[in-house]
Design an enzyme around this catalytic site. Structure first.
Site, short mmCIF file in Angstrom:
data_model
loop_
_atom_site.label_atom_id
_atom_site.label_comp_id
_atom_site.label_asym_id
_atom_site.label_seq_id
_atom_site.Cartn_x
_atom_site.Cartn_y
_atom_site.Cartn_z
N ASP A 11 16.99 -21.73 6.90
CA ASP A 11 18.32 -21.91 6.32
C ASP A 11 18.74 -23.35 6.51
O ASP A 11 18.74 -23.86 7.64
CB ASP A 11 19.34 -20.99 7.01
CG ASP A 11 19.16 -19.55 6.58
OD1 ASP A 11 18.54 -19.32 5.53
OD2 ASP A 11 19.62 -18.65 7.30
N ASP A 130 18.30 -8.86 -3.93
CA ASP A 130 18.87 -8.21 -2.74
C ASP A 130 19.27 -6.80 -3.16
O ASP A 130 20.06 -6.62 -4.09
CB ASP A 130 20.13 -8.95 -2.27
CG ASP A 130 19.81 -10.37 -1.79
OD1 ASP A 130 18.63 -10.64 -1.49
OD2 ASP A 130 20.74 -11.19 -1.71
#
EC number: 4.3.2.10
Length: 253
Positions: A11, A130
């Site tokens: 990230d 997702d």
């Protein structure tokens, strides 16, 4: 048979890796270039950089970072997060990203998948999906898992392949961050629906979980914290998988 891939996810916020890492031998574990280089040296097959910087004005930082990473790393790397249009995707690829990962933008503008694929080839487009269970059905969510699109996972998987995607990054929202194992039920559900490679994401906690994902039909398995905090050693993981009959790349280990 193609080797199964192990992918590390980083990230990145304002050009720095966040969520912490635990590598004492790195001068600066917040530097994506150094961390990426380190991962490529210890046997990770691919890297995913997820830009979690919300603001558009920070895009320049990501472009510069992609350029630096491309110069230093000899394994494929994907950039995702905040890619809402063709221009951004195009700039990232031209600066050196091997692939771009699109999620919410793909749902809201499916022609974006085709546009990137036709310009740079399908191999450059990863569609991140997702999904989670809602009333017994796998549903597609956007906006970091916050918005139920009302789209069935099965329908979206078929559509992204038709539109020209080269890979599917499948994240189980139910499993993400739990370390309780990949969602093998979801992987098995998606596998017969598409010929595209499936990257399993969400739930890695131990080596057995990677094996389970591959046995369920995943082509690659992505993880973050288990690598960042050295809970799983990449070399040991690959040796474990090989011992259990999984074809993995061991050169350079």
């Amino acid at each position: 048979m193609l080797a199964k891939r192990i992918i590390a996810c980083l990230d990145v916020k304002d050009g720095r890796v966040v969520k912490g890492t635990n590598f004492e031998n790195l001068r600066d574990s917040g530097d994506p270039v150094e961390l990426g280089k380190f991962y490529s040296e210890i046997g990770i097959d691919e890297l995913v950089f997820l830009d979690i910087t919300a603001s558009v004005e920070k895009r320049k930082t990501m472009l510069e970072l992609v350029e630096k990473v491309a110069e230093q790393i000899d394994i494929p790397f994907t950039v995702g997060g905040g890619i809402h249009d063709f221009e951004t995707a195009s700039e990232l690829i031209l600066r050196g990203a091997d692939k771009v990962s699109i999620n919410t933008a793909a749902v809201e503008n499916p022609s974006l998948i085709t546009q990137i694929a036709q310009t740079f080839g399908s191999q450059a487009v990863v569609v991140a999906i997702d999904a989670k269970r809602v009333d017994g059905e796998f549903m597609v969510f956007t906006y970091s898992g916050k918005k139920n699109t009302g789209i069935l996972l099965r329908d979206w998987v078929v559509e992204v392949e038709k539109r020209g995607a080269g890979e599917i990054l499948l994240t189980s929202i139910d499993r993400d961050g739990t370390k309780s194992g990949y969602d093998t039920e979801m992987i098995r559900f998606v596998r017969p629906l598409t010929t595209l490679p499936i990257i399993a994401s969400g739930g890695a906690g131990k080596m057995e979980h990677f094996l389970e994902a591959f046995l369920a039909g995943a082509d690659a398995a992505l993880a973050a914290s288990v690598f960042h905090f050295r809970e799983i050693d990449v070399r040991e993981l690959k040796e474990y998988l090989k011992k259990h009959g999984v074809n993995v790349r061991l050169e350079g280990l």
